[in-house]
Design a protein around this motif. Structure first.
Motif, PDB file in Angstrom:
ATOM      1  N   GLU A  83       0.966  -1.098  -0.092  1.00 49.03           N
ATOM      2  CA  GLU A  83       0.075   0.022  -0.016  1.00 49.03           C
ATOM      3  C   GLU A  83       0.817   1.202  -0.080  1.00 49.03           C
ATOM      4  O   GLU A  83       0.632   2.282  -0.579  1.00 49.03           O
ATOM      5  CB  GLU A  83      -1.001  -0.015   1.139  1.00 49.03           C
ATOM      6  CG  GLU A  83      -1.911  -1.139   1.251  1.00 49.03           C
ATOM      7  CD  GLU A  83      -2.811  -0.990   2.389  1.00 49.03           C
ATOM      8  OE1 GLU A  83      -2.593  -0.177   3.310  1.00 49.03           O
ATOM      9  OE2 GLU A  83      -3.767  -1.957   2.475  1.00 49.03           O
ATOM     10  N   GLU A  84       2.203   1.068   0.890  1.00 50.76           N
ATOM     11  CA  GLU A  84       2.903   2.478   0.797  1.00 50.76           C
ATOM     12  C   GLU A  84       3.475   2.583  -0.521  1.00 50.76           C
ATOM     13  O   GLU A  84       3.575   3.669  -1.048  1.00 50.76           O
ATOM     14  CB  GLU A  84       3.884   2.225   1.781  1.00 50.76           C
ATOM     15  CG  GLU A  84       4.995   3.234   1.673  1.00 50.76           C
ATOM     16  CD  GLU A  84       6.288   2.768   2.899  1.00 50.76           C
ATOM     17  OE1 GLU A  84       7.357   2.627   2.180  1.00 50.76           O
ATOM     18  OE2 GLU A  84       6.148   2.473   4.060  1.00 50.76           O
ATOM     19  N   ILE A  85       3.890   1.450  -1.202  1.00 51.28           N
ATOM     20  CA  ILE A  85       4.551   1.573  -2.665  1.00 51.28           C
ATOM     21  C   ILE A  85       3.615   2.059  -3.489  1.00 51.28           C
ATOM     22  O   ILE A  85       3.872   3.438  -4.423  1.00 51.28           O
ATOM     23  CB  ILE A  85       5.036   0.141  -3.018  1.00 51.28           C
ATOM     24  CG1 ILE A  85       6.118  -0.049  -1.935  1.00 51.28           C
ATOM     25  CG2 ILE A  85       5.360   0.346  -4.401  1.00 51.28           C
ATOM     26  CD1 ILE A  85       6.635  -1.551  -2.398  1.00 51.28           C
ATOM     27  N   ASN A  86       2.203   1.852  -3.403  1.00 51.87           N
ATOM     28  CA  ASN A  86       1.455   2.302  -4.453  1.00 51.87           C
ATOM     29  C   ASN A  86       1.047   3.656  -4.091  1.00 51.87           C
ATOM     30  O   ASN A  86       1.009   4.506  -5.164  1.00 51.87           O
ATOM     31  CB  ASN A  86      -0.002   1.321  -4.359  1.00 51.87           C
ATOM     32  CG  ASN A  86      -0.921   1.544  -5.474  1.00 51.87           C
ATOM     33  OD1 ASN A  86      -0.601   1.441  -6.560  1.00 51.87           O
ATOM     34  ND2 ASN A  86      -1.957   1.902  -5.157  1.00 51.87           N
ATOM     35  N   ALA A  87       1.078   4.055  -3.005  1.00 56.56           N
ATOM     36  CA  ALA A  87       0.431   5.567  -2.682  1.00 56.56           C
ATOM     37  C   ALA A  87       2.021   6.454  -3.245  1.00 56.56           C
ATOM     38  O   ALA A  87       1.677   7.546  -3.556  1.00 56.56           O
ATOM     39  CB  ALA A  87       0.724   5.670  -1.185  1.00 56.56           C
ATOM     40  N   LEU A  88       3.113   5.861  -3.165  1.00 55.12           N
ATOM     41  CA  LEU A  88       4.360   6.662  -3.606  1.00 55.12           C
ATOM     42  C   LEU A  88       4.316   6.705  -5.111  1.00 55.12           C
ATOM     43  O   LEU A  88       4.786   7.642  -5.744  1.00 55.12           O
ATOM     44  CB  LEU A  88       5.345   5.902  -2.935  1.00 55.12           C
ATOM     45  CG  LEU A  88       5.663   6.188  -1.425  1.00 55.12           C
ATOM     46  CD1 LEU A  88       6.864   5.371  -0.959  1.00 55.12           C
ATOM     47  CD2 LEU A  88       6.072   7.872  -1.207  1.00 55.12           C
ATOM     48  N   ALA A  89       3.634   5.832  -5.863  1.00 54.20           N
ATOM     49  CA  ALA A  89       3.286   5.890  -7.236  1.00 54.20           C
ATOM     50  C   ALA A  89       4.645   5.901  -7.969  1.00 54.20           C
ATOM     51  O   ALA A  89       4.908   6.923  -8.960  1.00 54.20           O
ATOM     52  CB  ALA A  89       2.534   6.707  -7.741  1.00 54.20           C
ATOM     53  N   PRO A  90       5.822   5.091  -7.718  1.00 52.79           N
ATOM     54  CA  PRO A  90       7.096   5.191  -8.344  1.00 52.79           C
ATOM     55  C   PRO A  90       6.753   4.930 -10.032  1.00 52.79           C
ATOM     56  O   PRO A  90       5.829   3.882 -10.333  1.00 52.79           O
ATOM     57  CB  PRO A  90       7.981   3.964  -7.729  1.00 52.79           C
ATOM     58  CG  PRO A  90       6.986   3.231  -7.060  1.00 52.79           C
ATOM     59  CD  PRO A  90       5.727   3.945  -6.763  1.00 52.79           C
TER      60      PRO A  90
END
Length: 274
Positions: A169-176
């Motif tokens: 969820e954190e990775i998706n929120a950061l949207a790399p």
């Protein structure tokens, strides 16, 4: 996740990329520069698809495992693009195909080409995998090498259950733009299969194997001459004999059999991207 041939989104996004069938897998006929350009084009100036594009790599060990481990085979065939990360694959393609692989696309080399291009374009990385010390050292070294590259986050790969889902969820929120996943075969491919639906804000997921160990400096590449003649596996056995001797003893013969008996002699009529 559907196999690429049954996945209209993946097929459309990679339709212009030429491929050959080698050792039982369909491999991209692209060199390192062309692969990096493709990865950049998929997200810049805007993203081309509404889900992460899934890129992975195959070598002799992967060919052998895909032929004996049905689930591993399915995970690889679901990839939108498979690069050849093994010099023997390149060599055999020159014997078996009229449009051979132009060169080995080692992830340890590809990373640096993409990093330079991403830094110039203002694109972002997230680096997921390895243990905490390796991950931290790898990211620190990358930041030194490419000070203009935007690394929006990092995490070791030893997460399970709720902690892993929170990290996704954190990775998706950061949207790399690029998520590099270094968990080893087939765990990184399984990660992609499980979590792609939850990573809709990510541009490209590239599996990375032992990449972070090389970026951290804890492992060294084989001499260039050994890489060029397809003997990097000998170097790796010399460095880690207990872990790798039996693996290569069992997978190398099968990989050679597959390369010479499960490869199509006909080439492709498509032109590689420049």
């Amino acid at each position: 996740m559907l196999e690429r041939r049954a996945n209209p989104v993946g097929r459309a996004a990679t339709a212009r990329v030429p491929r050959i069938s080698l050792g039982g897998l369909r491999l991209a006929v692209l060199d390192i520069e062309q692969t990096a350009n493709f990865m950049i084009e998929m997200v810049f100036p805007k993203r081309r698809v509404n889900r992460p594009l899934y890129l992975t790599s195959a070598n002799g060990e992967v060919l052998a495992r895909c032929s004996t481990e049905p689930m591993t085979g399915l995970l690889f065939r679901a990839a939108d693009l498979i690069n050849a990360d093994g010099q023997p694959l390149v060599t055999v393609s020159r014997l078996k195909s009229s449009t051979p692989l132009p060169e080995r696309v080692a992830t340890t080399d590809l990373f640096h080409v993409v990093a330079r291009k991403a830094a110039d374009a203002g694109l972002t990385f997230y680096m997921f995998g390895a243990d905490e010390a390796e991950n931290a050292a790898a990211v620190a070294n990358v930041r030194k090498m490419y000070p203009n590259l935007r690394i929006v986050g990092r995490s070791h790969g030893y997460l399970r259950g709720r902690a892993l889902r929170d990290k996704v969820e954190e990775i998706n929120a950061l949207a790399p733009d690029y998520l590099w996943v270094a968990l080893g075969v087939p765990y990184e491919q399984a990660f992609v299969e499980e979590f792609t639906p939850d990573l809709s804000n990510v541009g490209v997921i590239k599996t990375a194997g032992g990449l972070f160990n090389f970026l951290s400096g804890s492992r060294t590449r084989a001499p260039r001459w050994m890489q060029n003649v397809g003997l990097e596996w000998v170097w790796r056995i010399w460095l880690e004999p207990r872990r790798l001797f039996w693996r290569y003893l069992t997978t190398n013969p099968r990989a050679l059999y597959l390369l010479f008996n499960k490869s199509r002699s006909s080439g492709t009529d498509r032109t590689p991207r420049g």
